[in-house]
Design a protein around this motif. Structure first.
Motif, short mmCIF file in Angstrom:
data_model
loop_
_atom_site.label_atom_id
_atom_site.label_comp_id
_atom_site.label_asym_id
_atom_site.label_seq_id
_atom_site.Cartn_x
_atom_site.Cartn_y
_atom_site.Cartn_z
N ILE A 68 -40.44 30.99 -15.67
CA ILE A 68 -41.19 32.73 -15.55
C ILE A 68 -42.53 32.53 -16.33
O ILE A 68 -43.40 33.07 -16.44
N ALA A 69 -42.38 31.63 -16.99
CA ALA A 69 -44.21 30.90 -17.87
C ALA A 69 -45.23 30.74 -16.61
O ALA A 69 -46.40 31.72 -16.80
N ILE A 70 -44.83 30.29 -15.60
CA ILE A 70 -46.24 29.78 -14.46
C ILE A 70 -46.23 31.50 -13.83
O ILE A 70 -47.30 31.92 -13.44
N ARG A 71 -44.54 32.70 -13.32
CA ARG A 71 -44.79 34.02 -12.95
C ARG A 71 -45.71 34.20 -13.51
O ARG A 71 -46.86 35.05 -12.52
N LYS A 72 -45.85 34.01 -14.67
CA LYS A 72 -46.56 35.54 -15.85
C LYS A 72 -47.19 35.40 -15.80
O LYS A 72 -49.08 35.63 -15.24
N ALA A 73 -48.77 33.75 -15.74
CA ALA A 73 -49.33 33.68 -15.75
C ALA A 73 -49.67 33.59 -13.97
O ALA A 73 -51.33 34.31 -13.87
N ASP A 103 -58.01 30.76 -11.15
CA ASP A 103 -58.61 32.15 -10.47
C ASP A 103 -57.87 32.45 -9.09
O ASP A 103 -57.83 33.65 -8.96
N GLY A 104 -57.23 31.86 -8.89
CA GLY A 104 -56.50 31.64 -7.45
C GLY A 104 -54.90 31.99 -7.49
O GLY A 104 -54.27 32.33 -6.46
N GLY A 105 -54.16 31.32 -8.82
CA GLY A 105 -53.28 31.79 -9.10
C GLY A 105 -52.33 30.40 -8.80
O GLY A 105 -51.52 30.53 -9.27
N HIS A 106 -52.91 30.01 -8.39
CA HIS A 106 -52.57 28.00 -9.18
C HIS A 106 -52.19 27.89 -10.12
O HIS A 106 -53.16 27.36 -11.38
N LEU A 107 -51.46 26.85 -10.30
CA LEU A 107 -50.89 25.62 -11.46
C LEU A 107 -51.99 25.07 -11.80
O LEU A 107 -52.52 24.33 -10.77
N LEU A 108 -52.98 25.72 -13.13
CA LEU A 108 -53.31 24.38 -13.17
C LEU A 108 -53.45 23.19 -14.87
O LEU A 108 -54.04 21.96 -14.24
N GLY A 115 -59.30 33.01 -14.15
CA GLY A 115 -57.43 32.43 -14.80
C GLY A 115 -56.53 33.31 -15.34
O GLY A 115 -56.56 34.31 -15.81
N ALA A 116 -55.63 32.32 -15.83
CA ALA A 116 -54.82 33.30 -16.60
C ALA A 116 -53.92 32.16 -17.68
O ALA A 116 -53.42 31.53 -17.08
N ILE A 117 -53.57 33.08 -18.72
CA ILE A 117 -52.06 32.12 -18.87
C ILE A 117 -50.87 32.90 -19.13
O ILE A 117 -50.94 34.00 -19.82
N GLY A 118 -50.25 32.06 -19.07
CA GLY A 118 -48.00 33.17 -19.26
C GLY A 118 -47.40 31.71 -20.30
O GLY A 118 -47.64 30.51 -20.14
N VAL A 119 -46.96 32.00 -21.45
CA VAL A 119 -46.32 32.30 -22.07
C VAL A 119 -44.74 32.60 -21.84
O VAL A 119 -45.04 34.31 -21.99
N SER A 120 -43.43 32.03 -22.02
CA SER A 120 -42.54 31.81 -22.16
C SER A 120 -41.76 31.21 -23.06
O SER A 120 -41.19 30.33 -22.95
N GLY A 121 -40.70 31.67 -23.43
CA GLY A 121 -39.89 31.31 -24.17
C GLY A 121 -38.82 32.05 -25.46
O GLY A 121 -38.21 31.25 -25.98
N GLY A 122 -39.76 32.57 -26.09
CA GLY A 122 -39.69 33.18 -27.35
C GLY A 122 -39.11 34.66 -26.68
O GLY A 122 -38.70 35.30 -25.80
#
Length: 151
Positions: free
Chosen positions: A55-60, A35-40, A111-118
């Protein structure tokens, strides 16, 4: 545990995204932020585009910081939009789909999920499938904006 995304939930999000990516047929990078934007939690499938790690990390992170999907943000950040130019702030935000914030039904950010690659559409599909499954498995979560979560 309102307001906190647990590690087991983050791992579940990752596992679901990886299964969905296999079904879609695209190798991905997937990140879960607290919830603070830090990678979990993070995973990169074999063959996933290396540039998509960041990109995935930044999306989250973007989805957490702005409490909206990166797809919604992209629309607001388009030329002439109210948030035009925002991607240059906060150390770099992502303004295309694949990042989804997670909320409690009361609107507390988990928190959030970020997906990148497609493609953007594939990234959204994979992230949304993962977030929807988390919501089903953990009834205190919702993959939506806080306004819609209260409705």
């Amino acid at each position: 545990m309102p307001g906190r995304l647990a590690l087991d939930q983050a791992r579940a999000l990752i596992d679901i995204a990886l299964v969905k990516a296999d079904a879609v047929g695209v190798p991905i990078n997937v990140a879960v932020a607290d919830d603070g934007g830090h990678l979990l939690a993070f995973a990169r499938q074999d063959g996933a585009i290396l540039a998509s790690v960041d990109i995935a990390i930044r999306k989250a992170r973007t989805a957490v910081l702005l409490r909206m999907t990166t797809d919604e943000l992209g629309k607001a950040a388009a030329v002439g939009g109210p948030l035009y130019g925002i991607e240059g702030t906060n150390g770099g935000l992502v303004v295309f789909g694949g990042g989804i914030p997670l909320f409690t039904p009361d609107g507390d950010l988990l928190g959030a999920i970020g997906v990148s690659g497609g493609t953007v559409e594939q990234d959204i599909t994979i992230a949304q499938a993962s977030a929807d499954r988390l919501s089903a498995d953990h009834p205190g979560t919702a993959a939506t904006s806080p306004q819609r979560a209260r409705a």
